[in-house]
Design an enzyme around this catalytic site. Structure first.
Site, PDB file in Angstrom:
ATOM      1  N   GLU A  58      -9.432 -11.654  44.741  1.00  0.00           N
ATOM      2  CA  GLU A  58     -10.047 -12.740  43.885  1.00  0.00           C
ATOM      3  C   GLU A  58      -9.560 -14.022  43.576  1.00  0.00           C
ATOM      4  OE1 GLU A  58     -13.050 -10.105  41.716  1.00  0.00           O
ATOM      5  OE2 GLU A  58     -11.738  -9.703  40.747  1.00  0.00           O
ATOM      6  N   CYS A  66      -6.953 -20.681  40.426  1.00  0.00           N
ATOM      7  CA  CYS A  66      -6.117 -18.779  40.008  1.00  0.00           C
ATOM      8  C   CYS A  66      -6.420 -18.593  40.896  1.00  0.00           C
ATOM      9  CB  CYS A  66      -6.741 -18.100  38.488  1.00  0.00           C
ATOM     10  SG  CYS A  66      -5.686 -16.920  38.733  1.00  0.00           S
ATOM     11  N   CYS A 108      -0.953  -4.421  42.921  1.00  0.00           N
ATOM     12  CA  CYS A 108       0.284  -4.960  42.282  1.00  0.00           C
ATOM     13  C   CYS A 108       1.538  -3.903  41.908  1.00  0.00           C
ATOM     14  CB  CYS A 108       0.144  -5.780  40.861  1.00  0.00           C
ATOM     15  SG  CYS A 108       1.928  -6.841  40.189  1.00  0.00           S
ATOM     16  N   CYS A 150       1.702  -3.154  35.065  1.00  0.00           N
ATOM     17  CA  CYS A 150       1.629  -3.056  33.515  1.00  0.00           C
ATOM     18  C   CYS A 150       0.598  -2.885  33.325  1.00  0.00           C
ATOM     19  CB  CYS A 150       1.517  -5.119  33.201  1.00  0.00           C
ATOM     20  SG  CYS A 150       2.570  -5.549  33.755  1.00  0.00           S
ATOM     21  N   CYS A 168      -2.769  -4.493  32.525  1.00  0.00           N
ATOM     22  CA  CYS A 168      -3.569  -5.035  33.558  1.00  0.00           C
ATOM     23  C   CYS A 168      -4.556  -4.492  34.565  1.00  0.00           C
ATOM     24  CB  CYS A 168      -3.020  -6.244  34.313  1.00  0.00           C
ATOM     25  SG  CYS A 168      -3.120  -6.463  35.504  1.00  0.00           S
ATOM     26  N   CYS A 183      -8.254 -13.811  32.626  1.00  0.00           N
ATOM     27  CA  CYS A 183      -7.071 -13.364  33.039  1.00  0.00           C
ATOM     28  C   CYS A 183      -6.792 -11.200  33.097  1.00  0.00           C
ATOM     29  CB  CYS A 183      -5.412 -13.339  31.566  1.00  0.00           C
ATOM     30  SG  CYS A 183      -5.903 -15.168  31.762  1.00  0.00           S
TER      31      CYS A 183
HETATM   32  N1  SAH Z   1       2.308 -11.198  38.257  1.00  0.00           N
HETATM   33  C1  SAH Z   1       1.573 -11.858  37.756  1.00  0.00           C
HETATM   34  C2  SAH Z   1       0.720 -13.042  37.538  1.00  0.00           C
HETATM   35  C3  SAH Z   1      -0.400 -12.909  37.776  1.00  0.00           C
HETATM   36  S1  SAH Z   1      -1.095 -11.983  36.341  1.00  0.00           S
HETATM   37  C4  SAH Z   1       2.603 -12.348  36.044  1.00  0.00           C
HETATM   38  O1  SAH Z   1       2.577 -10.984  35.622  1.00  0.00           O
HETATM   39  O2  SAH Z   1       2.599 -12.933  35.383  1.00  0.00           O
HETATM   40  C5  SAH Z   1      -1.837 -13.827  35.303  1.00  0.00           C
HETATM   41  C6  SAH Z   1      -1.317 -12.998  34.004  1.00  0.00           C
HETATM   42  O3  SAH Z   1      -2.786 -12.627  33.172  1.00  0.00           O
HETATM   43  C7  SAH Z   1      -0.321 -12.643  33.227  1.00  0.00           C
HETATM   44  O4  SAH Z   1      -0.116 -13.508  32.336  1.00  0.00           O
HETATM   45  C8  SAH Z   1      -0.886 -11.562  32.437  1.00  0.00           C
HETATM   46  O5  SAH Z   1       0.188 -10.837  31.865  1.00  0.00           O
HETATM   47  C9  SAH Z   1      -1.845 -11.979  32.050  1.00  0.00           C
HETATM   48  N2  SAH Z   1      -2.900 -10.610  32.318  1.00  0.00           N
HETATM   49  C10 SAH Z   1      -3.002  -9.185  32.856  1.00  0.00           C
HETATM   50  N3  SAH Z   1      -3.848  -8.289  32.475  1.00  0.00           N
HETATM   51  C11 SAH Z   1      -4.435  -8.735  31.489  1.00  0.00           C
HETATM   52  C12 SAH Z   1      -5.145  -9.007  30.471  1.00  0.00           C
HETATM   53  N4  SAH Z   1      -6.044  -7.413  30.181  1.00  0.00           N
HETATM   54  N5  SAH Z   1      -5.993  -9.810  29.412  1.00  0.00           N
HETATM   55  C13 SAH Z   1      -5.594 -10.772  29.371  1.00  0.00           C
HETATM   56  N6  SAH Z   1      -4.207 -11.080  30.333  1.00  0.00           N
HETATM   57  C14 SAH Z   1      -4.178 -10.350  31.016  1.00  0.00           C
HETATM   58 FE1  SF4 Z   2       1.446  -6.932  38.246  1.00  0.00          FE
HETATM   59 FE2  SF4 Z   2      -0.808  -7.403  36.311  1.00  0.00          FE
HETATM   60 FE3  SF4 Z   2       1.748  -6.879  35.543  1.00  0.00          FE
HETATM   61 FE4  SF4 Z   2       0.807  -9.268  36.529  1.00  0.00          FE
HETATM   62  S1  SF4 Z   2       0.088  -8.564  34.812  1.00  0.00           S
HETATM   63  S2  SF4 Z   2       2.373  -8.006  37.373  1.00  0.00           S
HETATM   64  S3  SF4 Z   2      -0.454  -9.201  37.927  1.00  0.00           S
HETATM   65  S4  SF4 Z   2       0.178  -5.979  36.782  1.00  0.00           S
END
Ligand code: SAH
Ligand code: SF4
Length: 379
Positions: free
Chosen positions: A91, A104, A111, A115, A118, A344
């Protein structure tokens, strides 16, 4: 074999042209046609010699990604789902604002970092995107938006690598794509307006500083290792001390004189006054060694599998105030496009998980609410 010309930065395209027996400067014309004018049909490239166009017809193509879905949100945010084959989809999201247009972009199908909060992480990991697949998102969005908005002017002024995936775990494809974004013959974006967001792949932060310094955002989410270990598993490999030092090192090369720390506000997990105090201590400690940063608090965008909740707005505001009162520049991110799941962490194309990330996250335990002050204050 036909080459996809979206795979190249200008230097790569020059080498490709040389391989066809052409002068290097032809690559500049070709690059401009593709990226500045959105052309994919070599016949349209009227200032290229016919002989070159013929060679291109048989050896090259500009292969975009099929768009399988497009959603336009009430606030003007647009989300596209691109098919990248084998059941994987990624996306991209366009976010219009008064003074800028931000795209974006995704860097991976899924990934591997996993996390807890996420949605992409929960889907697991399939594969890295190629440079062509990264650039095709920008190529398509920019030229679609020009047609859609009936303008010849550039629409996308900012790119953030904050879509699906960990960009610094797809380093070489990323850097080639960044070079095309920055190139005056390509998208001509300013280094300050291209942001790589990382969960903290320390060695690659160091490499990016010398290979292609752009604005850097680091997803912090916790003020001490025990909590960060449970939210961002990569922290076990590259703990906070190493991460902070890498950020300080990056600043010597960065186009901006600060690092943006992203902090996703999770109800009862990392949003208490004790967490803010520990964060202030952490930043003050490294500020003495040259760290300069800003905070971006992101209200968590919930999804059922996470088992987590968004912090109430009053708590986000109190947290922001605590940081601000200690002199840390802090903003709270506006949530955009959440009616179309484009906010995000809600990006979750289709990923054919080739790892066990999905199962691992489900078993992961978040450490208790507030770590003991001795942990929080450890030097
Ligand atoms: N992998 C990279 C970039 C993609 S995630 C990273 O982790 O930085 C982009 C941003 O979205 C990151 O700051 C991540 O912490 C945030 N993010 C991920 N899941 C989220 C969620 N459910 N709600 C709000 N922010 C989130
Ligand atoms: Fe991967 Fe999501 Fe963690 Fe970014 S926030 S490193 S996209 S798992």
């Amino acid at each position: 074999m036909t080459a996809n010309l979206l795979e190249f930065d200008l230097e790569g395209l020059a080498v490709f042209c040389e391989g066809l027996g052409e002068k290097r400067f032809r690559a500049t014309q070709l690059f401009r046609w593709i990226h500045q004018r959105g052309a994919s049909d070599f016949d349209r490239m009227s200032d290229l010699a016919k002989s070159l166009r013929q060679k291109l017809q048989s050896h090259a193509q500009v292969a975009a990604l099929p768009v399988t879905r497009q959603h336009i949100s009430a606030d003007g945010t647009i989300k596209w789902l691109f098919d990248v084959g084998d059941g994987n989809a990624i996306e991209s999201v366009f976010i219009p604002e008064d003074d800028r247009g931000t795209l974006c972009i995704s860097s991976q199908a899924g990934c591997a970092v996993g996390c807890r909060f996420c949605s992409t992480g929960h889907q697991g990991f399939s594969r890295n995107l190629t440079t062509a697949e990264i650039l095709a998102q920008l190529w398509f969005a920019e030229h679609f938006l020009r047609r859609h908005l009936k303008t010849d002017e550039r629409v996308i002024s900012n790119v953030v690598m904050m879509g699906m995936g960990e960009p610094l775990q797809n380093y070489s494809a990323l850097v080639t794509a960044l070079r095309a974004m920055l190139d005056d013959h390509g998208y001509g974006l300013s280094r300050r307006r291209v942001t790589v967001s990382t969960s903290g792949v320390v060695p690659m932060i160091e490499r990016l500083a010398s290979d292609c310094p752009v604005a850097l955002a680091v997803s912090l989410h916790a003020p001490f290792d025990a909590l960060r270990d449970s939210l961002v598993p990569l922290n076990r490999k590259y703990p906070l001390d190493e991460l902070m030092r890498a950020c300080i090192g990056y600043l010597a090369h960065a186009p901006r004189d600060f690092i943006t720390f992203e902090y996703c506000m999770l109800d009862g997990v990392n949003d208490q006054p004790e967490h803010a105090s520990a964060l202030i201590d952490l930043i003050q400690k490294y500020a003495r060694q040259g760290l300069r940063c800003k905070f971006n608090l992101i209200p968590f965008n919930p999804f059922p599998a996470s088992g987590l909740l968004r912090s109430p707005l009053v708590r986000v505001q109190a947290f922001a105030k605590q940081l601000q009162d200690a002199g840390l520049v802090t903003t709270v991110r506006k949530t955009r496009g959440d009616d179309i799941d484009a906010a995000c962490g809600q990006l979750a194309g289709d990923v054919k998980d080739r790892t066990q990330v999905h199962n691992r996250i489900a078993q992961q335990r978040i450490i208790p609410l507030v770590a003991s002050p001795t942990v929080a204050n450890q030097e």
